[in-house]
Design a protein around this motif. Structure first.
Motif, PDB file in Angstrom:
ATOM      1  N   PHE A  42       0.759  -1.084   0.295  1.00 18.66           N
ATOM      2  CA  PHE A  42       0.140   0.315   0.055  1.00 18.66           C
ATOM      3  C   PHE A  42       1.372   1.320   0.278  1.00 18.66           C
ATOM      4  CE2 PHE A  42      -1.991   3.658   2.547  1.00 18.66           C
ATOM      5  CZ  PHE A  42      -3.544   3.453   1.639  1.00 18.66           C
ATOM      6  N   MET A  43       1.810   1.461   0.394  1.00 17.93           N
ATOM      7  CA  MET A  43       2.818   2.040   1.216  1.00 17.93           C
ATOM      8  C   MET A  43       3.648   2.641  -0.144  1.00 17.93           C
ATOM      9  SD  MET A  43       1.911   3.788   3.543  1.00 17.93           S
ATOM     10  CE  MET A  43       3.598   5.096   3.402  1.00 17.93           C
ATOM     11  N   GLU A  44       3.584   1.603  -1.572  1.00 17.57           N
ATOM     12  CA  GLU A  44       4.158   1.709  -2.496  1.00 17.57           C
ATOM     13  C   GLU A  44       3.573   2.265  -3.284  1.00 17.57           C
ATOM     14  OE1 GLU A  44       8.012  -1.252  -2.636  1.00 17.57           O
ATOM     15  OE2 GLU A  44       5.457  -2.080  -3.363  1.00 17.57           O
ATOM     16  N   LEU A  45       2.042   2.038  -3.398  1.00 18.53           N
ATOM     17  CA  LEU A  45       1.186   2.284  -4.322  1.00 18.53           C
ATOM     18  C   LEU A  45       0.602   3.833  -4.325  1.00 18.53           C
ATOM     19  CD1 LEU A  45      -0.919  -1.044  -4.561  1.00 18.53           C
ATOM     20  CD2 LEU A  45       0.277  -0.281  -6.794  1.00 18.53           C
ATOM     21  N   VAL A  46       0.448   4.244  -2.440  1.00 19.34           N
ATOM     22  CA  VAL A  46      -0.075   5.444  -2.949  1.00 19.34           C
ATOM     23  C   VAL A  46       0.772   7.060  -3.514  1.00 19.34           C
ATOM     24  CG1 VAL A  46      -0.345   7.147  -1.165  1.00 19.34           C
ATOM     25  CG2 VAL A  46      -1.003   5.094  -0.648  1.00 19.34           C
ATOM     26  N   PRO A  47       1.951   6.732  -2.975  1.00 19.14           N
ATOM     27  CA  PRO A  47       2.854   7.490  -3.791  1.00 19.14           C
ATOM     28  C   PRO A  47       2.625   7.353  -5.575  1.00 19.14           C
ATOM     29  CG  PRO A  47       4.477   6.175  -2.799  1.00 19.14           C
ATOM     30  CD  PRO A  47       3.644   6.059  -2.891  1.00 19.14           C
ATOM     31  N   VAL A  48       2.893   5.984  -5.997  1.00 15.23           N
ATOM     32  CA  VAL A  48       2.842   5.866  -8.224  1.00 15.23           C
ATOM     33  C   VAL A  48       1.313   7.080  -7.888  1.00 15.23           C
ATOM     34  CG1 VAL A  48       1.839   4.880  -9.480  1.00 15.23           C
ATOM     35  CG2 VAL A  48       4.024   4.011  -7.997  1.00 15.23           C
ATOM     36  N   VAL A  49       0.082   6.593  -7.371  1.00 10.48           N
ATOM     37  CA  VAL A  49      -0.926   7.633  -7.527  1.00 10.48           C
ATOM     38  C   VAL A  49      -0.878   8.568  -7.378  1.00 10.48           C
ATOM     39  CG1 VAL A  49      -3.914   7.203  -7.121  1.00 10.48           C
ATOM     40  CG2 VAL A  49      -2.897   5.446  -6.890  1.00 10.48           C
ATOM     41  N   CYS A  50      -0.549   9.390  -6.224  1.00 11.96           N
ATOM     42  CA  CYS A  50      -0.254  11.050  -5.789  1.00 11.96           C
ATOM     43  C   CYS A  50       0.463  11.549  -6.848  1.00 11.96           C
ATOM     44  CB  CYS A  50       0.204  10.716  -4.610  1.00 11.96           C
ATOM     45  SG  CYS A  50      -0.622  10.228  -3.125  1.00 11.96           S
ATOM     46  N   SER A  51       1.341  10.523  -7.678  1.00 16.70           N
ATOM     47  CA  SER A  51       2.479  11.122  -8.424  1.00 16.70           C
ATOM     48  C   SER A  51       1.897  11.655  -9.902  1.00 16.70           C
ATOM     49  CB  SER A  51       3.763  10.245  -8.889  1.00 16.70           C
ATOM     50  OG  SER A  51       4.857  10.410  -9.638  1.00 16.70           O
ATOM     51  N   CYS A  52       0.819  10.779 -10.568  1.00 15.28           N
ATOM     52  CA  CYS A  52       0.217  10.854 -11.744  1.00 15.28           C
ATOM     53  C   CYS A  52      -0.902  11.662 -11.141  1.00 15.28           C
ATOM     54  CB  CYS A  52      -0.248   9.110 -11.807  1.00 15.28           C
ATOM     55  SG  CYS A  52       0.398   7.620 -12.427  1.00 15.28           S
ATOM     56  N   LEU A  53      -1.354  11.712 -10.126  1.00 13.89           N
ATOM     57  CA  LEU A  53      -3.058  12.746 -10.377  1.00 13.89           C
ATOM     58  C   LEU A  53      -1.972  14.226  -9.731  1.00 13.89           C
ATOM     59  CD1 LEU A  53      -4.835  11.392  -7.401  1.00 13.89           C
ATOM     60  CD2 LEU A  53      -5.277  11.836  -9.892  1.00 13.89           C
ATOM     61  N   ILE A  54      -0.489  14.606  -8.724  1.00 15.36           N
ATOM     62  CA  ILE A  54      -0.529  15.521  -9.605  1.00 15.36           C
ATOM     63  C   ILE A  54       0.121  16.515 -11.222  1.00 15.36           C
ATOM     64  CG2 ILE A  54       2.192  16.777  -8.074  1.00 15.36           C
ATOM     65  CD1 ILE A  54       1.960  15.482  -5.928  1.00 15.36           C
ATOM     66  N   ALA A  55       0.864  15.348 -11.536  1.00 15.76           N
ATOM     67  CA  ALA A  55       1.678  15.234 -12.685  1.00 15.76           C
ATOM     68  C   ALA A  55       0.152  15.808 -13.431  1.00 15.76           C
ATOM     69  CB  ALA A  55       1.572  14.040 -13.458  1.00 15.76           C
ATOM     70  N   PHE A  56      -0.872  15.735 -13.870  1.00 15.68           N
ATOM     71  CA  PHE A  56      -2.275  16.363 -14.087  1.00 15.68           C
ATOM     72  C   PHE A  56      -2.209  17.652 -14.239  1.00 15.68           C
ATOM     73  CE2 PHE A  56      -6.445  17.429 -12.829  1.00 15.68           C
ATOM     74  CZ  PHE A  56      -7.213  17.788 -14.758  1.00 15.68           C
ATOM     75  N   THR A  57      -2.459  17.874 -12.571  1.00 20.02           N
ATOM     76  CA  THR A  57      -1.840  19.423 -12.018  1.00 20.02           C
ATOM     77  C   THR A  57      -0.782  20.321 -12.692  1.00 20.02           C
ATOM     78  OG1 THR A  57      -2.892  19.186 -10.046  1.00 20.02           O
ATOM     79  CG2 THR A  57      -2.354  21.040 -10.304  1.00 20.02           C
ATOM     80  N   VAL A  58      -0.047  19.588 -12.951  1.00 23.21           N
ATOM     81  CA  VAL A  58       1.840  20.153 -13.379  1.00 23.21           C
ATOM     82  C   VAL A  58       1.662  20.144 -15.009  1.00 23.21           C
ATOM     83  CG1 VAL A  58       3.771  19.581 -13.731  1.00 23.21           C
ATOM     84  CG2 VAL A  58       2.901  18.946 -11.352  1.00 23.21           C
ATOM     85  N   ASN A  59       0.665  18.851 -15.452  1.00 24.84           N
ATOM     86  CA  ASN A  59       0.978  19.567 -16.971  1.00 24.84           C
ATOM     87  C   ASN A  59      -0.162  20.369 -17.138  1.00 24.84           C
ATOM     88  OD1 ASN A  59       3.005  17.562 -17.730  1.00 24.84           O
ATOM     89  ND2 ASN A  59       1.019  15.782 -17.721  1.00 24.84           N
ATOM     90  N   PHE A  60      -1.910  20.640 -16.247  1.00 23.56           N
ATOM     91  CA  PHE A  60      -2.696  21.749 -16.961  1.00 23.56           C
ATOM     92  C   PHE A  60      -2.264  22.766 -16.456  1.00 23.56           C
ATOM     93  CE2 PHE A  60      -5.909  24.511 -14.846  1.00 23.56           C
ATOM     94  CZ  PHE A  60      -6.450  24.589 -15.825  1.00 23.56           C
ATOM     95  N   SER A  61      -0.776  23.096 -15.428  1.00 27.70           N
ATOM     96  CA  SER A  61      -0.756  24.712 -14.787  1.00 27.70           C
ATOM     97  C   SER A  61       0.596  25.231 -16.197  1.00 27.70           C
ATOM     98  CB  SER A  61       0.135  24.693 -13.437  1.00 27.70           C
ATOM     99  OG  SER A  61       0.574  23.976 -13.459  1.00 27.70           O
ATOM    100  N   ILE A  62       1.032  24.085 -16.367  1.00 27.06           N
ATOM    101  CA  ILE A  62       2.562  24.363 -17.604  1.00 27.06           C
ATOM    102  C   ILE A  62       1.398  25.188 -18.752  1.00 27.06           C
ATOM    103  CG2 ILE A  62       3.932  23.809 -19.168  1.00 27.06           C
ATOM    104  CD1 ILE A  62       4.883  21.391 -16.995  1.00 27.06           C
ATOM    105  N   TYR A  63       0.930  24.156 -19.479  1.00 27.34           N
ATOM    106  CA  TYR A  63      -0.258  24.646 -20.576  1.00 27.34           C
ATOM    107  C   TYR A  63      -1.044  26.002 -19.763  1.00 27.34           C
ATOM    108  CZ  TYR A  63       0.514  20.450 -23.093  1.00 27.34           C
ATOM    109  OH  TYR A  63       1.331  19.417 -24.466  1.00 27.34           O
ATOM    110  N   TRP A  64      -1.625  26.103 -18.973  1.00 24.48           N
ATOM    111  CA  TRP A  64      -2.289  27.521 -19.294  1.00 24.48           C
ATOM    112  C   TRP A  64      -1.265  28.671 -18.437  1.00 24.48           C
ATOM    113  CZ3 TRP A  64      -6.539  30.055 -17.975  1.00 24.48           C
ATOM    114  CH2 TRP A  64      -6.821  30.659 -17.499  1.00 24.48           C
ATOM    115  N   ILE A  65       0.271  28.198 -18.205  1.00 32.83           N
ATOM    116  CA  ILE A  65       0.511  29.531 -18.472  1.00 32.83           C
ATOM    117  C   ILE A  65       0.655  30.173 -19.336  1.00 32.83           C
ATOM    118  CG2 ILE A  65       3.014  30.361 -17.336  1.00 32.83           C
ATOM    119  CD1 ILE A  65       2.798  28.733 -14.804  1.00 32.83           C
ATOM    120  N   ILE A  66       2.082  28.790 -19.853  1.00 30.06           N
ATOM    121  CA  ILE A  66       2.410  29.277 -21.770  1.00 30.06           C
ATOM    122  C   ILE A  66       0.898  29.929 -22.337  1.00 30.06           C
ATOM    123  CG2 ILE A  66       3.493  28.339 -24.118  1.00 30.06           C
ATOM    124  CD1 ILE A  66       5.009  26.268 -22.986  1.00 30.06           C
ATOM    125  N   GLY A  67      -0.389  29.285 -22.040  1.00 27.12           N
ATOM    126  CA  GLY A  67      -1.678  30.048 -23.258  1.00 27.12           C
ATOM    127  C   GLY A  67      -1.556  30.743 -23.453  1.00 27.12           C
TER     128      GLY A  67
END
Length: 312
Positions: free
Chosen positions: A234-259
């Motif tokens: 469980f302690m290995e899966l949690v950071p994988v899921v968190c990383s994926c969800l954070i990545a969505f926010t990172v990608n969206f914020s990059i596109y928003w700033i550049i756009g």
């Protein structure tokens, strides 16, 4: 007389509305920059833990990031956050290829270079973006804007001058990383304007296409089957899921700033993030800092502040 008064009132009203809209846009952009800095630091720490402790493959995690981004965007679209706009899929191929090249080459640069060499190469993305915008799109940067870039480059070099080491293969990867990253950042902004898409609409098409392109190198170069058959705690899966969800926010914020602004402004946000990371390491973890590093940090921060002033 009455006509003149009405016309003047209308002009003042439009001027007030335009000013109010500009203020709101600046506030939204500022919040997007803060969000990007926060989630970028969070994903760096999470991914570092996954790479070193769990041994999670880099490109496989990136592939999962883009699959998660597409799923999250699909959910947002289903709830009416944005509408999907039909565009020619062929127009998205250069952006998707640049992203995949950016991920692969920058990772190879980090693998074959010292941290100092990697960071100095990374800061060269800023002048490279200026050159691409000028030669490929005819966009001129003001002299004041160009002058703000100089102290930033000098500052980063001073911060890492003790760790700059060159080798042939590392230098090749570093140069390739700068060029591909610069083209990727410029294309994000240009495609939004060319296709009349907002950040979510563009990312909705680019994310799955980039994921498909990454499938082949992931399948041939990384131990996917070992991951599938591994016993996950469980302690290995949690950071994988968190990383994926954070990545969505990172990608969206990059596109928003550049756009909303430009690739250059996004670069400046990255330099600010660099300053905050180094400062946090010094104040929170007592990381050593020499006089030239402190001076370099001040120069970099001064360049970012000067750029913000010029843009304002």
């Amino acid at each position: 007389m009455l006509t003149t008064v009405i016309a003047t009132s209308g002009f003042l009203a439009r001027k007030y509305v335009d000013k109010d809209e500009k203020s709101k846009k600046k506030i939204k952009t500022g919040l997007a920059v803060l969000l990007n800095i926060s989630v970028s630091i969070a994903i760096i720490l999470t991914n570092k833990w996954l790479y070193t402790v769990v041994g999670f493959p880099n490109m496989t995690l990136t592939l999962m990031h883009f699959m998660t981004t597409f799923i999250c965007l699909h959910v947002c679209q289903a709830f009416g956050v944005f509408s999907v706009k039909k565009v020619p899929m062929t127009s998205m191929i250069p952006l998707a290829l640049c992203f995949c090249g950016f991920v692969v080459v920058t990772n190879l640069s980090l693998e074959n270079n010292s941290v100092g060499t990697y960071q100095v190469a990374k800061v060269m993305t800023t002048p490279c973006v200026l050159l691409i915008q000028y030669y490929c799109y005819g966009k001129f940067a003001s002299k004041a804007t160009i002058l703000t870039v100089i102290p930033i480059i000098i500052g980063v070099v001073l911060c890492f001058i003790y760790d700059i080491k060159f080798n042939l293969i590392g230098t090749v990867y570093a140069i390739m990383g700068v060029v591909v990253t610069s083209f990727y950042q410029v294309l994000v902004g240009e495609k939004q304007k060319e296709l009349q898409l907002n950040s979510m609409q563009l990312l909705y098409y680019q994310a799955p296409m980039s994921a498909v392109i990454l499938i082949l190198p992931v399948a041939t170069c990384e131990p996917v089957l070992q991951l599938a058959y591994r016993s996950w705690t469980f302690m290995e899966l949690v950071p994988v899921v968190c990383s994926c969800l954070i990545a969505f926010t990172v990608n969206f914020s990059i596109y928003w700033i550049i756009g909303s602004t430009s690739a250059l402004t996004y670069n400046m946000a990255g330099h600010l993030k660099f300053c905050l990371t180094v400062a946090a390491g010094f104040f929170l973890f007592q990381d050593p800092m020499s006089a030239n590093q402190l001076f370099g940090l001040i120069l970099t921060l001064a360049g970012v502040v000067a750029y913000s002033h010029v843009r304002s």
